[in-house]
Design a protein around this motif. Sequence first.
Motif, PDB file in Angstrom:
ATOM      1  N   LYS A  25     -15.618  -6.085  25.631  1.00 36.95           N
ATOM      2  CA  LYS A  25     -14.671  -6.880  24.837  1.00 36.95           C
ATOM      3  C   LYS A  25     -14.746  -8.364  25.171  1.00 36.95           C
ATOM      4  CE  LYS A  25     -11.472  -3.494  23.185  1.00 36.95           C
ATOM      5  NZ  LYS A  25     -10.771  -2.443  23.906  1.00 36.95           N
ATOM      6  N   LEU A  26     -15.152  -8.664  26.398  1.00 34.71           N
ATOM      7  CA  LEU A  26     -15.169 -10.075  26.821  1.00 34.71           C
ATOM      8  C   LEU A  26     -16.435 -10.808  26.391  1.00 34.71           C
ATOM      9  CD1 LEU A  26     -13.608  -9.862  30.406  1.00 34.71           C
ATOM     10  CD2 LEU A  26     -12.563 -10.817  28.345  1.00 34.71           C
ATOM     11  N   VAL A  27     -17.424 -10.088  25.858  1.00 37.63           N
ATOM     12  CA  VAL A  27     -18.681 -10.764  25.516  1.00 37.63           C
ATOM     13  C   VAL A  27     -18.441 -11.914  24.538  1.00 37.63           C
ATOM     14  CG1 VAL A  27     -20.998 -10.535  24.564  1.00 37.63           C
ATOM     15  CG2 VAL A  27     -20.066  -8.688  25.932  1.00 37.63           C
ATOM     16  N   SER A  28     -17.740 -11.627  23.440  1.00 34.39           N
ATOM     17  CA  SER A  28     -17.553 -12.681  22.433  1.00 34.39           C
ATOM     18  C   SER A  28     -16.805 -13.895  22.968  1.00 34.39           C
ATOM     19  CB  SER A  28     -16.882 -12.119  21.185  1.00 34.39           C
ATOM     20  OG  SER A  28     -17.842 -11.440  20.402  1.00 34.39           O
ATOM     21  N   PRO A  29     -15.616 -13.716  23.574  1.00 37.00           N
ATOM     22  CA  PRO A  29     -14.967 -14.912  24.137  1.00 37.00           C
ATOM     23  C   PRO A  29     -15.810 -15.600  25.215  1.00 37.00           C
ATOM     24  CG  PRO A  29     -13.769 -12.879  24.724  1.00 37.00           C
ATOM     25  CD  PRO A  29     -14.776 -12.520  23.685  1.00 37.00           C
ATOM     26  N   ALA A  30     -16.572 -14.819  25.976  1.00 38.06           N
ATOM     27  CA  ALA A  30     -17.371 -15.427  27.053  1.00 38.06           C
ATOM     28  C   ALA A  30     -18.469 -16.320  26.491  1.00 38.06           C
ATOM     29  CB  ALA A  30     -17.995 -14.328  27.928  1.00 38.06           C
ATOM     30  N   ILE A  31     -19.137 -15.849  25.443  1.00 31.30           N
ATOM     31  CA  ILE A  31     -20.296 -16.626  24.980  1.00 31.30           C
ATOM     32  C   ILE A  31     -19.895 -17.900  24.238  1.00 31.30           C
ATOM     33  CG2 ILE A  31     -21.940 -14.713  25.019  1.00 31.30           C
ATOM     34  CD1 ILE A  31     -21.565 -14.270  22.109  1.00 31.30           C
ATOM     35  N   VAL A  32     -18.758 -17.893  23.566  1.00 28.43           N
ATOM     36  CA  VAL A  32     -18.390 -19.141  22.879  1.00 28.43           C
ATOM     37  C   VAL A  32     -17.937 -20.213  23.862  1.00 28.43           C
ATOM     38  CG1 VAL A  32     -17.888 -18.210  20.595  1.00 28.43           C
ATOM     39  CG2 VAL A  32     -16.079 -18.234  22.320  1.00 28.43           C
ATOM     40  N   ARG A  33     -17.759 -19.846  25.154  1.00 28.84           N
ATOM     41  CA  ARG A  33     -17.470 -20.864  26.167  1.00 28.84           C
ATOM     42  C   ARG A  33     -18.733 -21.644  26.514  1.00 28.84           C
ATOM     43  NH1 ARG A  33     -12.835 -20.169  29.788  1.00 28.84           N
ATOM     44  NH2 ARG A  33     -14.224 -20.978  31.382  1.00 28.84           N
ATOM     45  N   ILE A  34     -19.887 -21.001  26.297  1.00 24.15           N
ATOM     46  CA  ILE A  34     -21.149 -21.661  26.631  1.00 24.15           C
ATOM     47  C   ILE A  34     -21.400 -22.811  25.660  1.00 24.15           C
ATOM     48  CG2 ILE A  34     -23.634 -21.318  26.950  1.00 24.15           C
ATOM     49  CD1 ILE A  34     -22.970 -18.296  27.422  1.00 24.15           C
ATOM     50  N   LYS A  35     -21.324 -22.494  24.370  1.00 23.32           N
ATOM     51  CA  LYS A  35     -21.437 -23.504  23.313  1.00 23.32           C
ATOM     52  C   LYS A  35     -20.508 -23.074  22.184  1.00 23.32           C
ATOM     53  CE  LYS A  35     -26.090 -25.393  23.969  1.00 23.32           C
ATOM     54  NZ  LYS A  35     -27.398 -25.617  23.301  1.00 23.32           N
ATOM     55  N   PRO A  36     -20.034 -23.997  21.368  1.00 27.70           N
ATOM     56  CA  PRO A  36     -18.953 -23.666  20.443  1.00 27.70           C
ATOM     57  C   PRO A  36     -19.360 -22.843  19.216  1.00 27.70           C
ATOM     58  CG  PRO A  36     -19.576 -25.965  20.178  1.00 27.70           C
ATOM     59  CD  PRO A  36     -20.347 -25.448  21.348  1.00 27.70           C
ATOM     60  N   THR A  37     -20.630 -22.854  18.809  1.00 27.40           N
ATOM     61  CA  THR A  37     -21.013 -22.214  17.555  1.00 27.40           C
ATOM     62  C   THR A  37     -21.709 -20.886  17.823  1.00 27.40           C
ATOM     63  OG1 THR A  37     -21.319 -24.423  16.636  1.00 27.40           O
ATOM     64  CG2 THR A  37     -22.213 -22.570  15.361  1.00 27.40           C
ATOM     65  N   LYS A  38     -21.180 -19.837  17.227  1.00 29.39           N
ATOM     66  CA  LYS A  38     -21.732 -18.501  17.463  1.00 29.39           C
ATOM     67  C   LYS A  38     -22.263 -17.964  16.146  1.00 29.39           C
ATOM     68  CE  LYS A  38     -18.766 -14.981  18.307  1.00 29.39           C
ATOM     69  NZ  LYS A  38     -18.878 -13.602  17.826  1.00 29.39           N
ATOM     70  N   ILE A  39     -23.547 -17.626  16.115  1.00 31.39           N
ATOM     71  CA  ILE A  39     -24.133 -17.021  14.916  1.00 31.39           C
ATOM     72  C   ILE A  39     -24.338 -15.540  15.228  1.00 31.39           C
ATOM     73  CG2 ILE A  39     -26.101 -16.989  13.331  1.00 31.39           C
ATOM     74  CD1 ILE A  39     -25.506 -20.125  15.265  1.00 31.39           C
ATOM     75  N   SER A  40     -23.487 -14.712  14.623  1.00 29.26           N
ATOM     76  CA  SER A  40     -23.465 -13.290  14.956  1.00 29.26           C
ATOM     77  C   SER A  40     -24.238 -12.498  13.914  1.00 29.26           C
ATOM     78  CB  SER A  40     -22.013 -12.828  15.004  1.00 29.26           C
ATOM     79  OG  SER A  40     -21.961 -11.442  15.202  1.00 29.26           O
ATOM     80  N   GLU A  41     -25.377 -11.956  14.301  1.00 27.19           N
ATOM     81  CA  GLU A  41     -26.161 -11.166  13.361  1.00 27.19           C
ATOM     82  C   GLU A  41     -25.931  -9.673  13.589  1.00 27.19           C
ATOM     83  OE1 GLU A  41     -27.374 -12.160  10.764  1.00 27.19           O
ATOM     84  OE2 GLU A  41     -27.235 -14.300  11.152  1.00 27.19           O
ATOM     85  N   ASP A  42     -26.352  -8.893  12.605  1.00 27.49           N
ATOM     86  CA  ASP A  42     -26.163  -7.435  12.716  1.00 27.49           C
ATOM     87  C   ASP A  42     -27.400  -6.685  12.259  1.00 27.49           C
ATOM     88  OD1 ASP A  42     -25.692  -8.287  10.090  1.00 27.49           O
ATOM     89  OD2 ASP A  42     -24.485  -6.523   9.646  1.00 27.49           O
ATOM     90  N   ALA A  43     -28.554  -7.309  12.525  1.00 28.66           N
ATOM     91  CA  ALA A  43     -29.841  -6.674  12.231  1.00 28.66           C
ATOM     92  C   ALA A  43     -29.855  -5.292  12.876  1.00 28.66           C
ATOM     93  CB  ALA A  43     -30.959  -7.527  12.805  1.00 28.66           C
ATOM     94  N   THR A  44     -30.224  -4.292  12.097  1.00 25.97           N
ATOM     95  CA  THR A  44     -30.150  -2.912  12.563  1.00 25.97           C
ATOM     96  C   THR A  44     -31.517  -2.258  12.440  1.00 25.97           C
ATOM     97  OG1 THR A  44     -27.856  -2.833  11.876  1.00 25.97           O
ATOM     98  CG2 THR A  44     -28.948  -0.721  12.170  1.00 25.97           C
ATOM     99  N   VAL A  45     -31.933  -1.578  13.517  1.00 28.41           N
ATOM    100  CA  VAL A  45     -33.250  -0.927  13.512  1.00 28.41           C
ATOM    101  C   VAL A  45     -33.090   0.566  13.787  1.00 28.41           C
ATOM    102  CG1 VAL A  45     -34.524  -2.991  14.218  1.00 28.41           C
ATOM    103  CG2 VAL A  45     -33.580  -1.469  15.979  1.00 28.41           C
ATOM    104  N   PRO A  46     -34.109   1.369  13.437  1.00 25.60           N
ATOM    105  CA  PRO A  46     -34.055   2.773  13.835  1.00 25.60           C
ATOM    106  C   PRO A  46     -33.858   2.846  15.358  1.00 25.60           C
ATOM    107  CG  PRO A  46     -35.907   2.389  12.352  1.00 25.60           C
ATOM    108  CD  PRO A  46     -35.348   1.045  12.711  1.00 25.60           C
ATOM    109  N   ARG A  47     -33.107   3.807  15.791  1.00 20.53           N
ATOM    110  CA  ARG A  47     -32.710   3.868  17.195  1.00 20.53           C
ATOM    111  C   ARG A  47     -33.902   3.783  18.155  1.00 20.53           C
ATOM    112  NH1 ARG A  47     -30.834   9.157  17.727  1.00 20.53           N
ATOM    113  NH2 ARG A  47     -29.069   8.574  16.449  1.00 20.53           N
TER     114      ARG A  47
END
Lengths: 472, 472
Positions: free
Chosen positions: B326-348
């Motif tokens: 749960k902390l990943v998202s808040p943690a990473i936007v502390r590094i830099k302000p802009t977050k580009i969140s992709e959802d590219a999905t591949v076969p497992r």
Amino acid sequence: MAVVPEECLDSIERIIANKKRILQRKEDLFSYAYDASFGIHCPDLVLQPISTEEVVSIVRLANQFKIPLYPRGRGTSLSGGPLPVHGGIVLDFSLWNDKLIVDPDDSVAIVSPGVLTADINAKANEFGFMYPPDPSSAHVSTIGGNLAENSGGPRGLKYGVTKDYVIGLEVVTPEGEVIRTGGRTIKNVTGYDLTKLIVGSEGTLGIITEATLKLIPKPAATKTALILFDDLVDSGRAISRVLSSGILPSKMEIMDQASIIAVENYKPLGLPTDVEAILLLELDGHPYSIEDEMEKVKSVCLSVGGREVIIAKSDEEASDLWQARKLVSPAIVRIKPTKISEDATVPRSKIPDMFKRLKQIKEKYNIHLVVFGHAGDGNLHPNIIADQRDKEEMKRVELAVEEIFKASIELGGTLSGEHGIGNMKSPFIEMELGKEGLDMMKRIKRAWDPNNILNPGKVFPEPGQKLVLSNG
Amino acid sequence: MAVVPEECLDSIERIIANKKRILQRKEDLFSYAYDASFGIHCPDLVLQPISTEEVVSIVRLANQFKIPLYPRGRGTSLSGGPLPVHGGIVLDFSLWNDKLIVDPDDSVAIVSPGVLTADINAKANEFGFMYPPDPSSAHVSTIGGNLAENSGGPRGLKYGVTKDYVIGLEVVTPEGEVIRTGGRTIKNVTGYDLTKLIVGSEGTLGIITEATLKLIPKPAATKTALILFDDLVDSGRAISRVLSSGILPSKMEIMDQASIIAVENYKPLGLPTDVEAILLLELDGHPYSIEDEMEKVKSVCLSVGGREVIIAKSDEEASDLWQARKLVSPAIVRIKPTKISEDATVPRSKIPDMFKRLKQIKEKYNIHLVVFGHAGDGNLHPNIIADQRDKEEMKRVELAVEEIFKASIELGGTLSGEHGIGNMKSPFIEMELGKEGLDMMKRIKRAWDPNNILNPGKVFPEPGQKLVLSNG
């Protein structure tokens, strides 16, 4: 009626090199005039394609000469799906069964359209997986036919229907282009969901030449119970109470008194013929949990008026219990030769009301009606037993069928839970969808198939079309 | 750009009697110019309908005056779904939340479009049921938005996505007709599956005014484990091995080393920063069975090179373990302000390859990339952290994003597993669908929405359109 001109036949012989896969003799054509529903419609030609390239060329040719095409698997359709009602060419896919690959790492199966459905599950089992959809015809029907009709089966309650396991398709469009929909991933939201639009479109929107199916881990164990109810309404309450107690059975089938009596007359299993309903219930999952859940099922059923709960102690005992359900179909056709199997489906809470309505219809039209089916998901199978040679009786049956459809829709249900519309139910479809709903479907059909080449005369009613339950 | 003529405004004031639900002030309009993705597009007018009648009248008016309409929930879209890119009217459905009915007898919920998704699950829980789809925005996003985008979430692995739980819809068509699709039954094969066509069509094919959702029994218990892997490839093998051992976890999330380090820098949880991957796994079901299954998970993970398996002994310990994810998202936007969140999905099975490709892309473009997401179903979330004010960096980010899409498709995956296409990914859609596949989708859009009124500029690429990751 379409005819296949000589020049078109020449082209076909160039497309399908092996002449054995081009059927033209009257006696061959006639065996494609039937499915498991009603009506006899002889095609002008039957082709047995075994590659996407062949299908593409045939579809393009059909567009050029405006000849209808009717994709067909093994012809087990109960709604007229593959019948060549406007003449033209039947495409028999039953020979195209070369691909049945199970990839355990991605939990998928990749299949050709002519593979038998039961073979997919058997192959998945070898890898510890399961392909859940289990129409009762699974051992003789092809996956292509199941995809076209979006087949269901008893496991639908817990596991859903064919559509829920299709994640990717290769499709030849009505104008002969090859498209791939979805893929090998469970999640995919790129554009419109053409996969789920094409599955269940009864061969009117495209010809499926390959499918990628999702597999799930095979449950470790199953456990079966047979529950007797003096009162039909109590069995309905039992279904709801089990499902709201945190238990999701893999199967939950009901048999009414007429079904029970028919089975006992056909092959005495020792079922009490004075009960109004029998529930057959299967749990699957971890052995510990189904043991515990079955105790809960027992106490729930007894608390709402169940007379007796018989729990199978072994797999053999379980198959003995399931015999009762499996014998219904053979038992009832012994009474009279013609069986009209409907799949009117109502919201689960409306099952007791539906049984009441069916009883009224039975009396009003003086027909022989037995009711059984997938009670857990409201998908009943009212079956009318009649003799097709008796024109007067068949007239009453036609009126009764129409009233069954009306009852189902008035109770918030649907014309068809798993058999499809075909040409059997198309005269009634507007009753459920309304003019506007049907119009939105027609717009898709017209936009995709401007020449109306693919399976014409299905799903959409034709002017003046009525239900006809007679062969010829 | 569309403008709303005076005469049209007069009509709108007759349709929506309460003027408070007609927003025209610049500062009000501006708050509808954003969603959770990129780009600023100010609408000309915002309306807040609360009935089907209002929607019908607005849609008919919009057709008459050829004004674009953009349905919107709470604006949490990550793909630009509700952005009024061609100007016109935003329809804000967030006020329309009056209906949230749970019917335990039919195991369904009936909801208005503005109801918050988490509230549906909460209400279902009261009756012993569960509404499984759990996008991470569930507490702030509306079901209407979830339906438009076919939202997923961690539970997708076992339970599927939004679409898998929608059995009926009331929809206003692009020309202002009301249709009802599906119904209250789980099985329904009457005609084409418009329900599943409309869900996920991102508001381009119809406006959903009511939905009937399938509920399932709430599992009795859950159990969580956190597993450390020295080698990323081993974690991929662990995922496959667990799933082919007969166990279907309810969640199976992965965090790469960069995510772990980001979290530890943000809030030290004591996670080892020298491991290449952490798997977080949740089992649900009967308490006996998940106890036993968790032992199996442990031995499988250790046998393929897992360093350590930490199993939560209580619900509190479980939430502590989930904190890491749960902390990943808040943690990473502390590094830099802009977050580009992709959802590219591949076969497992392609997850290890995708990680390799992502590493190459990270180095090639010198970007800050962290990867986490729903590993069990191959739905990764590569997140790029950047600063939008740095034009040169954003140029590199744009190129990197394009290469992520390419990698995903080359590995047999999809552009989007759960965020949708919107206007963010539409420039790339043909890469996945091909010209013909895209054309079949366009035909549906044109047949249903001849005036291109509903959410124009989404899903389908516009001439010369490119990915732009800058605000204004």
